[in-house]
Design a protein around this motif. Sequence first.
Motif, short mmCIF file in Angstrom:
data_model
loop_
_atom_site.label_atom_id
_atom_site.label_comp_id
_atom_site.label_asym_id
_atom_site.label_seq_id
_atom_site.Cartn_x
_atom_site.Cartn_y
_atom_site.Cartn_z
N MET A 130 -7.97 -10.08 -4.12
CA MET A 130 -7.27 -10.11 -3.18
C MET A 130 -8.15 -10.10 -1.79
N ALA A 131 -9.11 -8.82 -2.31
CA ALA A 131 -10.17 -8.24 -1.77
C ALA A 131 -11.42 -9.41 -1.09
N LEU A 178 -4.73 -1.88 -8.69
CA LEU A 178 -6.50 -1.85 -7.96
C LEU A 178 -7.07 -2.77 -8.50
N GLN A 179 -6.81 -3.57 -9.87
CA GLN A 179 -7.86 -4.40 -10.13
C GLN A 179 -7.40 -5.54 -9.41
N GLN A 218 -5.92 -5.60 -5.94
CA GLN A 218 -6.17 -5.34 -4.85
C GLN A 218 -7.27 -5.91 -4.93
N ASN A 219 -8.20 -5.36 -5.69
CA ASN A 219 -9.79 -5.72 -5.45
C ASN A 219 -9.99 -7.26 -5.50
N ARG A 239 0.92 -1.34 -0.34
CA ARG A 239 -0.41 -0.14 -0.08
C ARG A 239 0.84 0.98 0.18
N TYR A 241 0.48 4.07 -2.15
CA TYR A 241 -0.17 5.02 -2.41
C TYR A 241 -1.26 4.08 -1.62
N SER A 242 -2.21 5.31 -0.82
CA SER A 242 -3.59 4.92 0.10
C SER A 242 -4.28 4.00 -0.58
N SER A 243 -4.98 3.83 -1.22
CA SER A 243 -6.46 3.51 -2.22
C SER A 243 -7.53 4.84 -2.24
N LEU A 244 -7.28 5.54 -1.99
CA LEU A 244 -7.38 7.04 -2.51
C LEU A 244 -6.67 7.60 -3.28
N THR A 245 -5.05 7.96 -3.15
CA THR A 245 -4.32 8.56 -4.15
C THR A 245 -4.48 7.51 -5.35
N LYS A 246 -4.75 6.38 -5.34
CA LYS A 246 -4.42 5.52 -6.61
C LYS A 246 -5.71 5.90 -7.11
N LYS A 247 -7.09 6.11 -6.56
CA LYS A 247 -8.22 6.49 -7.07
C LYS A 247 -8.24 8.12 -8.16
#
Lengths: 246, 220
Positions: free
Chosen positions: B85-86, B79-80, B82-83, B4, B6-12
């Motif tokens: 993997m979630a 992102l994908q 990570q998604n 992580r 970059y945070s999830s929001l930064t990546k967004k």
Amino acid sequence: MNIKLKIWRQKNAKAKGKFVNYNLDNVSPEMSFLEMLDALNNKLIIEGDEPVAFEHDCREGICGCCSLYINGTPHGPGEKSTTCELHMRSFKDGHTIVIEPWRSRAFPVMKDLIVDRNAFDKIIAAGGFISIDAGSSQDSNAVLVNKEKADEAFISASCIGCGACVAACKNASAMLFVSAKVSQFALLPQGRVEAVERVQSMVAKMDELGFGNCTNTYACEAVCPKGISVTNIARMNREFLAAKIS
Amino acid sequence: MSSRFYSSLTKKYVMSLAGLFLLSFLLVHLLINLLLLFDDSRYLFNEAAHFMGTNPLIQTFQWVLFGGFIVHMIFGVILQIQNWMARPKGYKKKNASEENYFSKFMIYTGIIVGIFLVIHLFNFFVLKMSGQVPEFSGHEGTEDMGWLVFDLFQNGGYVIFYVVAILFLGFHIDHAFQSALQSLGLNHPKYTPFFKVVSRLLAIFIALGYISIPLVIYFK
């Protein structure tokens, strides 16, 4: 009514788990969904089988415990209602009902339909509170709050943390929950004091726990029993961006 | 990959900004392409292509554009993953409550557009850079890029491939524009419904615009 059930059974967190089929006769349409499960469990106990483990507490849509994924929808077919508010009249005689636990890396299955939602508590513990000393009770007009903002904060705060948003999201993202909790403070003057630190630590904790990333499909909003809006996610995005550049 | 950094929001934010930048490029590219439909002599198109290929500011931005594509692709894939993997174990019954149908398939429509982009670059950009495009007769120093387009779109198989790829680009944009605004925190009770319509209209305009060119050339 006669109901066919397909329920996820898993002995413990480490066991593999599988779907098991049950038939339940004499189900009254007036029964709540959880009463139907109680009836099934009574039958299983009489037959000497292990009852199905599911979480429940208030049974009036407040506690957020009854986390069941029913026929492909968290909390089942009812609109803006929790599993405990769902009644058997929502289903047809002879139909099969598939019941699964929430599926998310951050919500591991503990037993049957019960998942560990401690991850939400960890996110709250990371910053979902106010730690400033607010003093003793003040005159009601000492801190002025815009009525619309107060209403919005109230709606955000009505999130019961059930986890349906995570369960419905194709990415198992917790952003609706986190954004509601960020918003309920960010909208009020008392919450603004620690807003910069709060949004950053709650988002960091959410990322660390392995929730997915929001891709704005809005499945969360569609299934939320409390009608929490994705405008909260946009607000969290603004708050986080502002916090990062402040 | 799960780091992580970059945070999830930064990546967004990065995905949104890069995506909006790429969208602006698509619009400029389309407007230039459409010149082919209004001018059979190819003069306007070739002049525009020549300008884009020689103007120092555009040439500098070309590298920003490449960067935008690469960042958008890399962050999209991270992102994908990570998604995925979630949710290590999926549901037996899939949830069907997503609001925008195409929002579920962004990685797939994105991959198709990415593959198309590479082929597209080989068809035009690489040929141009390696000096294999003939000169536009009567205009010294200007390549006849229009001829290259007409030549490629005589091939029915290529036209089908192009049309299908652009359709997927349209599906991608349908969700992309309004989603990028939401990711940047721009959600407003009055304007968001409007921007959702804009997002769909943009997708339709871009897809139909790009698709019209090979179809008109092929059936002419």
